[in-house]
Design a protein around this motif. Structure first.
Motif, PDB file in Angstrom:
ATOM      1  N   TYR A  65       0.838  -1.202   0.000  1.00 54.53           N
ATOM      2  CA  TYR A  65       0.000   0.000   0.000  1.00 54.53           C
ATOM      3  C   TYR A  65       0.872   1.250   0.000  1.00 54.53           C
ATOM      4  O   TYR A  65       0.613   2.196  -0.741  1.00 54.53           O
ATOM      5  CB  TYR A  65      -0.933   0.034   1.214  1.00 54.53           C
ATOM      6  CG  TYR A  65      -2.107  -0.909   1.123  1.00 54.53           C
ATOM      7  CD1 TYR A  65      -2.977  -0.884   0.037  1.00 54.53           C
ATOM      8  CD2 TYR A  65      -2.374  -1.814   2.134  1.00 54.53           C
ATOM      9  CE1 TYR A  65      -4.065  -1.743  -0.040  1.00 54.53           C
ATOM     10  CE2 TYR A  65      -3.459  -2.671   2.080  1.00 54.53           C
ATOM     11  CZ  TYR A  65      -4.308  -2.627   0.985  1.00 54.53           C
ATOM     12  OH  TYR A  65      -5.390  -3.479   0.921  1.00 54.53           O
ATOM     13  N   GLN A  66       1.916   1.259   0.826  1.00 52.37           N
ATOM     14  CA  GLN A  66       2.816   2.411   0.892  1.00 52.37           C
ATOM     15  C   GLN A  66       3.465   2.697  -0.453  1.00 52.37           C
ATOM     16  O   GLN A  66       3.595   3.849  -0.858  1.00 52.37           O
ATOM     17  CB  GLN A  66       3.923   2.174   1.933  1.00 52.37           C
ATOM     18  CG  GLN A  66       3.562   2.546   3.327  1.00 52.37           C
ATOM     19  CD  GLN A  66       4.756   2.492   4.255  1.00 52.37           C
ATOM     20  OE1 GLN A  66       5.701   1.736   4.041  1.00 52.37           O
ATOM     21  NE2 GLN A  66       4.709   3.277   5.312  1.00 52.37           N
ATOM     22  N   ASP A  67       3.891   1.649  -1.116  1.00 55.50           N
ATOM     23  CA  ASP A  67       4.593   1.791  -2.397  1.00 55.50           C
ATOM     24  C   ASP A  67       3.658   2.015  -3.583  1.00 55.50           C
ATOM     25  O   ASP A  67       4.120   2.256  -4.699  1.00 55.50           O
ATOM     26  CB  ASP A  67       5.437   0.540  -2.683  1.00 55.50           C
ATOM     27  CG  ASP A  67       6.548   0.345  -1.676  1.00 55.50           C
ATOM     28  OD1 ASP A  67       6.911   1.312  -0.987  1.00 55.50           O
ATOM     29  OD2 ASP A  67       7.049  -0.792  -1.572  1.00 55.50           O
ATOM     30  N   GLY A  68       2.361   1.870  -3.364  1.00 47.45           N
ATOM     31  CA  GLY A  68       1.408   2.026  -4.448  1.00 47.45           C
ATOM     32  C   GLY A  68       1.292   0.792  -5.323  1.00 47.45           C
ATOM     33  O   GLY A  68       0.684   0.828  -6.390  1.00 47.45           O
ATOM     34  N   LYS A  69       1.877  -0.323  -4.892  1.00 47.26           N
ATOM     35  CA  LYS A  69       1.824  -1.562  -5.672  1.00 47.26           C
ATOM     36  C   LYS A  69       0.505  -2.303  -5.485  1.00 47.26           C
ATOM     37  O   LYS A  69       0.170  -3.181  -6.273  1.00 47.26           O
ATOM     38  CB  LYS A  69       2.977  -2.493  -5.271  1.00 47.26           C
ATOM     39  CG  LYS A  69       4.338  -1.942  -5.627  1.00 47.26           C
ATOM     40  CD  LYS A  69       5.434  -2.857  -5.157  1.00 47.26           C
ATOM     41  CE  LYS A  69       6.807  -2.265  -5.442  1.00 47.26           C
ATOM     42  NZ  LYS A  69       7.878  -3.069  -4.856  1.00 47.26           N
ATOM     43  N   PRO A  71      -3.612  -1.913  -5.129  1.00 48.60           N
ATOM     44  CA  PRO A  71      -4.695  -0.949  -5.340  1.00 48.60           C
ATOM     45  C   PRO A  71      -5.498  -0.722  -4.058  1.00 48.60           C
ATOM     46  O   PRO A  71      -5.684  -1.641  -3.263  1.00 48.60           O
ATOM     47  CB  PRO A  71      -5.561  -1.595  -6.421  1.00 48.60           C
ATOM     48  CG  PRO A  71      -5.099  -2.987  -6.564  1.00 48.60           C
ATOM     49  CD  PRO A  71      -3.776  -3.136  -5.881  1.00 48.60           C
ATOM     50  N   HIS A  76      -3.705   3.216   0.847  1.00 50.04           N
ATOM     51  CA  HIS A  76      -2.412   3.733   0.409  1.00 50.04           C
ATOM     52  C   HIS A  76      -2.068   5.026   1.143  1.00 50.04           C
ATOM     53  O   HIS A  76      -0.903   5.269   1.454  1.00 50.04           O
ATOM     54  CB  HIS A  76      -2.390   3.919  -1.111  1.00 50.04           C
ATOM     55  CG  HIS A  76      -3.379   4.916  -1.621  1.00 50.04           C
ATOM     56  ND1 HIS A  76      -4.743   4.695  -1.594  1.00 50.04           N
ATOM     57  CD2 HIS A  76      -3.199   6.134  -2.135  1.00 50.04           C
ATOM     58  CE1 HIS A  76      -5.363   5.747  -2.092  1.00 50.04           C
ATOM     59  NE2 HIS A  76      -4.443   6.644  -2.440  1.00 50.04           N
ATOM     60  N   GLN A  77      -3.059   5.839   1.470  1.00 51.28           N
ATOM     61  CA  GLN A  77      -2.825   7.065   2.230  1.00 51.28           C
ATOM     62  C   GLN A  77      -2.570   6.770   3.703  1.00 51.28           C
ATOM     63  O   GLN A  77      -1.692   7.360   4.322  1.00 51.28           O
ATOM     64  CB  GLN A  77      -4.016   8.022   2.090  1.00 51.28           C
ATOM     65  CG  GLN A  77      -4.204   8.544   0.697  1.00 51.28           C
ATOM     66  CD  GLN A  77      -3.027   9.389   0.235  1.00 51.28           C
ATOM     67  OE1 GLN A  77      -2.363  10.040   1.025  1.00 51.28           O
ATOM     68  NE2 GLN A  77      -2.755   9.364  -1.061  1.00 51.28           N
ATOM     69  N   LYS A  80       0.956   5.194   4.389  1.00 54.21           N
ATOM     70  CA  LYS A  80       2.067   6.149   4.282  1.00 54.21           C
ATOM     71  C   LYS A  80       2.307   6.912   5.579  1.00 54.21           C
ATOM     72  O   LYS A  80       3.367   7.487   5.770  1.00 54.21           O
ATOM     73  CB  LYS A  80       1.812   7.128   3.135  1.00 54.21           C
ATOM     74  CG  LYS A  80       1.965   6.497   1.780  1.00 54.21           C
ATOM     75  CD  LYS A  80       1.663   7.482   0.674  1.00 54.21           C
ATOM     76  CE  LYS A  80       1.729   6.773  -0.672  1.00 54.21           C
ATOM     77  NZ  LYS A  80       1.350   7.645  -1.778  1.00 54.21           N
TER      78      LYS A  80
END
Length: 98
Positions: A65-69, A71, A76-77, A80
């Motif tokens: 999620y952190q890396d955007g890999k 969905p 993802h927010q 981070k």
């Protein structure tokens, strides 16, 4: 000279206290997850339950999620906002839940 027994007891207590403190820290950090994943990771809705998942699995997902890999709509927010150590504590907390 014999090793005093109270030093062994004190050492054992410190280990237990340290582990309890980490679990408590993990519970605190994971409390925000309850909004979607349920209390202590026991989801009652369509969102995945985190309770009982392996810490490795949770850590992998959080890193993705952190890396955007991976969905996501919001994860993802959220991911981070955590350090690697914080994610480890969260993952260990959920893994310890039944």
């Amino acid at each position: 000279m014999r090793f005093p027994w109270f030093i062994l007891v004190a050492g054992a207590m410190l280990c237990t206290t340290g582990q309890a403190a980490e679990l408590s820290q993990g519970r605190y950090l994971a409390s925000t997850c309850a909004n979607c994943h349920g209390t202590d990771g026991h989801s009652v809705g369509s969102v995945a339950s985190l309770a009982g998942q392996s810490s490795e699995s949770i850590l992998t997902k959080l890193a993705e999620y952190q890396d955007g890999k991976r969905p996501a709509t919001i994860m993802h927010q959220i991911a981070k906002g955590y350090t690697e150590e914080q994610m480890k504590l969260i993952a260990e907390f959920f893994a310890a839940q039944k």
